[in-house]
Motif scaffolding. Structure first.
Motif, short mmCIF file in Angstrom:
data_model
loop_
_atom_site.label_atom_id
_atom_site.label_comp_id
_atom_site.label_asym_id
_atom_site.label_seq_id
_atom_site.Cartn_x
_atom_site.Cartn_y
_atom_site.Cartn_z
N VAL A 195 -0.96 5.05 -16.87
CA VAL A 195 -0.72 3.79 -16.18
C VAL A 195 -2.05 3.30 -15.60
CG1 VAL A 195 0.46 2.71 -14.22
CG2 VAL A 195 1.66 4.41 -15.64
N ASP A 196 -2.31 2.00 -15.77
CA ASP A 196 -3.55 1.40 -15.27
C ASP A 196 -3.28 0.78 -13.90
OD1 ASP A 196 -6.32 0.56 -15.72
OD2 ASP A 196 -5.49 -1.46 -15.72
N PHE A 197 -4.14 1.10 -12.92
CA PHE A 197 -3.95 0.61 -11.56
C PHE A 197 -5.07 -0.35 -11.16
CE2 PHE A 197 -1.60 4.64 -11.47
CZ PHE A 197 -0.41 4.23 -10.88
N THR A 198 -4.68 -1.37 -10.40
CA THR A 198 -5.62 -2.31 -9.80
C THR A 198 -5.27 -2.45 -8.32
OG1 THR A 198 -5.70 -3.54 -11.88
CG2 THR A 198 -6.62 -4.62 -9.94
N GLY A 199 -6.28 -2.57 -7.47
CA GLY A 199 -6.04 -2.70 -6.05
C GLY A 199 -5.84 -1.35 -5.38
N GLU A 200 -5.57 -1.39 -4.08
CA GLU A 200 -5.41 -0.14 -3.34
C GLU A 200 -4.60 -0.37 -2.06
OE1 GLU A 200 -8.12 3.47 -1.41
OE2 GLU A 200 -9.02 1.52 -1.86
N ILE A 201 -3.67 0.52 -1.82
CA ILE A 201 -3.00 0.61 -0.53
C ILE A 201 -3.21 2.04 -0.06
CG2 ILE A 201 -0.81 0.49 0.72
CD1 ILE A 201 0.19 -1.52 -1.29
N LYS A 202 -3.85 2.20 1.08
CA LYS A 202 -4.24 3.54 1.53
C LYS A 202 -3.05 4.41 1.91
CE LYS A 202 -8.87 2.22 2.99
NZ LYS A 202 -9.86 2.16 4.10
N GLY A 203 -1.95 3.76 2.23
CA GLY A 203 -0.75 4.52 2.59
C GLY A 203 0.22 3.65 3.36
N LEU A 204 1.46 4.12 3.47
CA LEU A 204 2.48 3.43 4.25
C LEU A 204 3.14 4.44 5.17
CD1 LEU A 204 4.22 1.21 1.51
CD2 LEU A 204 2.54 0.48 3.22
N SER A 205 3.32 4.06 6.41
CA SER A 205 3.95 4.96 7.38
C SER A 205 5.46 4.79 7.35
CB SER A 205 3.41 4.67 8.78
OG SER A 205 3.65 3.32 9.14
N SER A 206 6.14 5.78 7.85
CA SER A 206 7.60 5.74 7.91
C SER A 206 8.07 4.49 8.65
CB SER A 206 8.12 7.00 8.62
OG SER A 206 9.52 6.96 8.74
N GLY A 207 9.05 3.81 8.09
CA GLY A 207 9.56 2.59 8.68
C GLY A 207 8.95 1.32 8.11
N SER A 208 7.89 1.47 7.31
CA SER A 208 7.24 0.30 6.71
C SER A 208 8.17 -0.38 5.71
CB SER A 208 5.95 0.71 5.99
OG SER A 208 5.01 1.24 6.89
N ILE A 209 8.00 -1.68 5.60
CA ILE A 209 8.76 -2.47 4.63
C ILE A 209 7.76 -3.28 3.80
CG2 ILE A 209 10.46 -4.31 4.31
CD1 ILE A 209 11.71 -3.50 6.96
N ARG A 210 7.89 -3.19 2.49
CA ARG A 210 7.00 -3.93 1.59
C ARG A 210 7.82 -4.53 0.45
NH1 ARG A 210 4.18 -3.09 5.22
NH2 ARG A 210 1.98 -2.47 5.29
N ARG A 211 7.23 -5.53 -0.18
CA ARG A 211 7.88 -6.16 -1.33
C ARG A 211 7.28 -5.61 -2.62
NH1 ARG A 211 7.90 -12.58 -1.70
NH2 ARG A 211 5.69 -12.20 -2.13
N ILE A 212 8.13 -5.40 -3.61
CA ILE A 212 7.66 -4.92 -4.91
C ILE A 212 8.33 -5.75 -6.01
CG2 ILE A 212 9.44 -3.12 -4.96
CD1 ILE A 212 7.51 -1.41 -6.62
N THR A 213 7.53 -6.11 -7.00
CA THR A 213 8.04 -6.84 -8.17
C THR A 213 7.86 -5.95 -9.40
OG1 THR A 213 7.39 -8.96 -7.21
CG2 THR A 213 7.82 -8.92 -9.57
N ILE A 214 8.90 -5.84 -10.21
CA ILE A 214 8.84 -5.06 -11.44
C ILE A 214 9.20 -5.97 -12.61
CG2 ILE A 214 9.70 -3.04 -12.69
CD1 ILE A 214 10.52 -1.84 -10.00
#
Length: 248
Positions: A195-214
């Protein structure tokens, strides 16, 4: 889309518009699948290659010189008049030349296309499967940047495996996690590749909410079936990483 029709329509609507040459990107690693399996290119792909004024053979870092030579011969048989350039987004090969073509050169014109070609192209498009879904993910435990990459990798690989097991063909599967300021994008075109990756998120803490598109693109599988594959893969992968997916 059918490049020659798009350019023709633009010319009719905007007399003074200046267009760059018709440039088609060819995935060097993926197009070899057809050669190795003796399967014909789909009408969509061969027609787009035929329309090109410039063919950019991309991802040359993923193939050998022997394979690259085979790709050159393959596309030149379809369109012997197009200019060939070789590019790689990962290594930067050919990107300056590509930019110069887009920014400084102009479209030389293509012969008019018949209604039969347009109808055949549209008919081929209906055979393509495409499904894109947006989710909100809720993180139940701390996840590192490596965990997030593994999460996306497992999602894409799982969807790809299910597509192949169902008799479909993979065109492209991708996922985008985060937002414009902090994101991680994953892309997969073949199950046997990383899998090819672009960008970076260093981490997410418990309780975090993020949006994801597939997004999943393939052939031989209807859209609803692709949705079911995506949903079942999410149900398998999410518990492993302690995340909850909610469809938007």
């Amino acid at each position: 889309f059918l490049p020659s029709k798009l350019y023709g329509d633009l010319r009719k609507k905007f007399d003074e518009i200046e267009l760059a040459p018709i440039l088609i990107l060819v995935d060097a690693s993926r197009i070899l699948d057809y050669k190795e399996s003796s399967e014909e290119l789909s009408y969509i792909e061969s027609r787009q290659i035929n329309d090109a004024e410039v063919l950019a053979i991309n991802k040359v870092d993923l193939v050998s010189e022997t394979q690259l030579s085979a790709v050159r011969k393959m596309v030149q048989r379809i369109n012997p008049n197009a200019r060939l350039i070789e590019t790689s987004g990962k290594t930067g090969t050919g990107l300056n030349e590509l930019s110069n073509i887009v920014l400084r050169e102009t479209h030389g014109g293509v012969p008019p296309i018949s209604e039969t070609v347009v109808k055949d192209f549209a008919k081929s498009v209906t055979k393509m499967g495409e499904r894109g879904e947006q989710y909100t993910i809720k993180v139940k435990k701390d996840l590192s940047g490596s965990d997030l990459k593994n999460l996306l990798r497992d999602l894409l690989k799982g969807i790809a495996e299910k597509m192949l097991n169902a008799g479909g063909k993979i065109n492209h599967i991708k996922a985008f996690l985060g937002n414009e300021s902090s994101f991680l994008k994953a892309s997969l075109v073949r199950l046997d590749q990383e899998v090819d990756f672009t960008g970076e998120i260093k981490g997410l803490s418990s309780g975090s909410i993020r949006r994801i598109t597939i997004d999943a693109f393939g052939r031989g599988l209807p859209d609803d079936f692709l949705y079911n594959l995506m949903d079942s893969t999410i149900q398998e992968v999410a518990p492993k990483y302690g995340v909850k997916f909610e469809e938007q």
